[in-house]
Design an enzyme around this catalytic site. Structure first.
Site: not given
Length: 459
Positions: A213, A247
């Protein structure tokens, strides 16, 4: 050498525990997930306090973005786990009849979960829920850059689970390096793309599957056909939540030239509405995680024209919510993932131009589009590749457990949340169950005279 010995001991104990088969039982999985929920609930104040100490997170952001998120993920998993574990019947083709076919989900085994510092609780616990639900054992590596949160996690896990089931290893990069030298059945990593490459390379030595990720420069495109006030409010919220250390935060803004000025005016209005005239005094605005990251962000402020913000205080690790205009694509703020409260604003004239700008960068983790125009929306979704995103909103796609969360290309490998977490930590075993009632001789040797019949079946 101490960490090497400790890892060897933990992994040996976990392998023995896993092979005893207890983690495969539905009752065990439900019980342990329930224990995790109770342990988090009992330490909620400690967790929120640690997030405040590490990142200056407002209590509301700490709850909604971390603790509350995990409560929701646990609740969803507990409600659906039994159905996820059931064998899945699938169709059987004519040549295999009267056999039946199904898929069994089995745990992978020993898993390693490495989390980042920006959401240090959520991004460790969410994949752990998937690992536990799928019947695995796990070793957790919290981020050393959020030390108070890591300490709370260490205490929580140690008090709740035996180390042969779930263990925590704390420390800096040397701990990760030692862990990556070992063979795991799955590695789940959340962090930067450069470190993701290191993890993938180490995993490849053992052919260990990975979930990565990562991140990237997530664009936010604002069409001229939009509600400017709501768009501005949602962009400001999504960008400056957790001081931009998300993010999937909008990394840069691409706005149609005809609405750039009024959009910026509305964004400035909502910034003041959210954080007051001086965000440094607001109880609702977080801080940068470390002085190293502060210095990196401060260097980015030297390029472009600051429309609002720009103030900074190194001692307090404070960078004001900042919007920049007139930023060239060659500027550092456009060449790196920002991961902070700085929003460069670029303008475009045509949709072709906007698409061309986005395509100059690697495929992003997220993309946001604000438009009332269906054709514009459909074209952007069709022509741009990205992990996931929103139309007329930001960030919120993460909160739907029915949606997979993950990147594409340099922004990530694999996905999780809800059943996708269960699937990530499972192997799907394919089974054809034959019967003794019928045994057609057509497939057996000798083949003479059988091919014409086989052609009919397979056609």
């Amino acid at each position: 050498m101490e960490i090497e010995h400790h890892l060897d001991q933990v992994m040996a104990a976990q392998q023995n525990f896993y092979l005893r088969g207890q983690t495969r039982e539905y009752g065990f999985r439900v019980q342990q997930l329930g224990r995790l929920r109770a342990a988090i609930h009992a330490r909620e104040a400690q967790i929120l306090g640690a997030l405040k100490a590490d990142l200056g997170k407002p209590e509301t952001e700490g709850f909604v973005g971390e603790v509350g998120f995990i409560y929701a993920e646990l609740g969803y998993t507990l409600r659906h786990l039994k159905s996820w574990m059931k064998p899945k019947r699938v169709a059987t083709p004519l040549p295999l009849l009267p056999s039946s076919s199904y898929v069994l989900s089995e745990p992978l085994g020993e898993t390693l979960i490495i989390s980042p510092w920006n959401y240090p609780f959520q991004l460790l616990m969410a994949p752990l829920i998937g690992a536990m639900a799928a019947g695995n054992v796990a070793v957790l590596k919290p981020s050393e850059l959020a030390p108070r949160t890591a300490a709370v996690i260490q205490e929580l896990i140690t008090a709740t689970f035996p180390a042969e089931y779930v263990a925590v290893v704390s420390g800096g990069p040397e701990v990760v390096q030692a862990a990556l030298r070992r063979k795991w059945d799955h590695i789940f990593f959340t962090g930067s793309t450069p470190v993701g490459r290191i993890v993938a390379k180490a995993a490849a030595e053992h052919l260990t599957p990975v979930t990565l990720e990562l991140g990237g420069k997530s664009p936010c495109i604002v069409d001229r056909e939009t509600d400017l006030d709501i768009s501005a409010r949602r962009i400001v919220w999504g960008k400056f939540y957790n001081a931009g250390q998300t993010c999937v935060a909008p990394d840069y803004l691409l706005v149609h030239e005809s609405v750039k000025r009024p959009l910026l005016e509305r964004m400035q209005h909502h910034l003041r509405e959210f954080y007051g005239p001086d965000p440094a005094r607001s109880e609702d605005y977080a801080r940068i995680v470390s002085h190293r990251h502060f210095d990196r962000l401060a260097a980015m402020l030297d390029e472009g024209e600051i429309v609002v913000g720009g103030q900074r205080n190194r001692a307090e690790r404070y960078v004001a919510p900042t919007i920049c205009a007139q930023v060239p694509l060659t500027a550092r703020v456009m060449q790196e993932e920002i991961f902070g409260p700085i929003l460069p604003v670029l303008e475009y004239r045509t949709l072709d131009e906007a698409i061309g700008i986005v395509r100059q960068f690697p495929k992003p983790l997220a993309l946001y589009v604000f438009t009332k125009n269906r054709a514009t929306r459909q074209r952007l979704l069709a022509e741009l590749s990205f992990g996931g995103g929103c139309i007329n909103d930001t960030l919120v796609h993460l909160s739907n457990p029915e949606l997979p969360f993950g990147g594409v290309g340099l922004s990530g490998v694999g996905a999780y949340h809800g059943q996708y977490s269960f699937d990530t930590f499972s192997h799907r075993k394919s089974i054809v169950r034959g019967t003794f009632l019928v045994d057609l001789k057509l497939r057996y040797q000798p083949y003479k005279g059988k091919l014409k019949w086989l052609r009919m079946i397979f056609k």
